[in-house]
Design an enzyme around this catalytic site. Structure first.
Site, short mmCIF file in Angstrom:
data_model
loop_
_atom_site.label_atom_id
_atom_site.label_comp_id
_atom_site.label_asym_id
_atom_site.label_seq_id
_atom_site.Cartn_x
_atom_site.Cartn_y
_atom_site.Cartn_z
CG ASP A 28 6.64 -0.30 -10.07
OD1 ASP A 28 5.98 0.19 -8.97
OD2 ASP A 28 6.35 -1.61 -10.61
CG ASN A 76 -1.24 3.40 -9.38
OD1 ASN A 76 -0.63 4.29 -10.23
ND2 ASN A 76 -1.13 2.37 -9.16
C1 IPE Z 1 2.57 1.08 -12.48
O1 IPE Z 1 3.12 0.85 -11.24
C2 IPE Z 1 2.09 2.60 -12.75
C3 IPE Z 1 2.93 3.66 -12.34
C4 IPE Z 1 4.30 3.63 -12.17
C5 IPE Z 1 2.46 4.87 -12.01
P1 IPE Z 1 2.33 -0.28 -10.49
O2 IPE Z 1 2.93 -0.36 -9.16
O3 IPE Z 1 0.78 0.37 -10.30
O4 IPE Z 1 2.02 -1.36 -11.07
P2 IPE Z 1 1.44 -2.86 -10.99
O5 IPE Z 1 0.56 -2.65 -10.00
O6 IPE Z 1 2.82 -3.39 -10.09
O7 IPE Z 1 1.44 -3.40 -12.38
C1 IPE Z 2 5.44 3.43 -8.16
O1 IPE Z 2 6.08 2.95 -6.92
C2 IPE Z 2 4.95 4.92 -7.91
C3 IPE Z 2 3.40 4.71 -8.31
C4 IPE Z 2 2.67 3.63 -8.88
C5 IPE Z 2 2.41 5.71 -8.03
P1 IPE Z 2 5.15 2.03 -6.21
O2 IPE Z 2 4.09 2.75 -5.15
O3 IPE Z 2 4.14 0.91 -7.23
O4 IPE Z 2 5.90 0.81 -5.26
P2 IPE Z 2 5.85 -0.65 -5.04
O5 IPE Z 2 5.81 -1.08 -6.76
O6 IPE Z 2 4.71 -0.82 -4.35
O7 IPE Z 2 7.25 -0.81 -4.68
MG MG Z 3 4.46 -0.70 -8.10
#
Ligand code: IPE
Ligand code: IPE
Ligand code: MG
Length: 252
Positions: A28, A76
């Site tokens: 993340d 997502n």
């Molecule tokens: C969790 O990250 C899913 C992945 C790393 C693929 P998110 O960024 O989607 O999680 P939330 O929405 O902050 O809980």
């Molecule tokens: C993780 O990084 C990748 C996915 C969840 C696909 P994020 O895209 O969630 O990054 P933040 O949480 O918005 O910084």
């Molecule tokens: Mg995230």
């Protein structure tokens, strides 16, 4: 590559006989990493793929046997279409450039999640990656793509209902039977869960399988996660007392 002092220290302190068998990572913070640098979120994801390459190599070298990476959740899809589409272009690129390295490192690729709803090109890329690496006997690299734990549990329940109706299941359903209906059926539960970016939640990841996993959180954004962080997590893991509800002899 030059090893930092901390890396040397951790490598010396980690017990090679107690490496977590299965490590799961919620990767993340790609978006925040990019935005804080004045870059587009896409840049964060692009850099995130580089971290995947490095982490796969480092995990395999360290002797981790199963590495499960949360790459795209069932939730997502709620992101803007341009971001979803960019994320969906990454598996193809990753396998195209990384297959030779995965073969060299004897890594076996697998997928967990609802593959039916993934774009055809993503299905094809992952299926090719799995097919070409299926005879490799080293680390299992398990990508969670379009994965959601509640959806997985419901899928298992529905299959169980069908199999019970068809007379394939005699008697009640125990934990072992239930586990066999999950995407992770062939794998042991994670010993260690890592989440980057400072969020302290599970976000619908492996809810059943994480029942007794050790949890390790870091504020570092995924694109900045490096070997030293992986080593810190493993070092910390080796100092935990995993009780599984019991008490240890020293605690009697
Ligand atoms: C969790 O990250 C899913 C992945 C790393 C693929 P998110 O960024 O989607 O999680 P939330 O929405 O902050 O809980
Ligand atoms: C993780 O990084 C990748 C996915 C969840 C696909 P994020 O895209 O969630 O990054 P933040 O949480 O918005 O910084
Ligand atoms: Mg995230």
């Amino acid at each position: 590559m030059i090893k930092t002092a901390r890396e040397q220290e951790l490598l010396g302190a980690i017990d090679p006989g107690k490496i977590p068998f299965h490590v799961a990572i919620i990767m993340d913070g790609n978006g925040r990493w990019a935005v804080e640098k004045g870059l587009s979120r896409h840049e964060g994801h692009r850099q995130g793929v580089e971290t995947v390459r490095e982490t796969v190599k480092n995990s395999s070298e360290l002797g981790i046997k199963v590495l499960t990476l949360f790459a795209f959740s069932t939730e997502n899809w709620k992101r803007p279409a341009t971001e979803v589409s960019y994320l969906m272009s990454l598996p193809e690129k990753y396998f195209k450039s990384e297959l030779p390295e995965l073969m060299r490192n004897n890594v076996q690729v697998r997928l967990i999640g609802d593959r039916e709803k993934l774009p055809r090109k993503v299905q094809k890329a992952v299926e090719e990656g799995s097919e070409k690496t299926k005879n490799n006997s080293g680390m299992i690299l398990n990508f969670a793509l379009n994965y959601g734990s509640r959806a997985e549990i419901l899928m298992a329940v529905n299959r169980l209902i069908n199999d019970t109706r068809d007379g394939k299941i005699k008697g009640g359903i125990n934990e072992k039977t239930f586990s066999q209906y999950l995407y992770t059926s062939a794998l042991p539960d994670p010993d260690l869960l890592i989440r980057t970016s400072g969020e302290m939640r599970i976000s619908n990841f492996l809810l059943w399988q994480l029942a007794y996993s050790e949890l390790w959180f870091t504020d570092v954004y995924w694109p900045d996660f490096s070997k030293v962080h992986l080593l810190e997590a493993v070092f910390d893991y080796q100092r935990r007392k995993r009780r599984f509800g019991k008490i240890q002899d020293s605690e009697r």
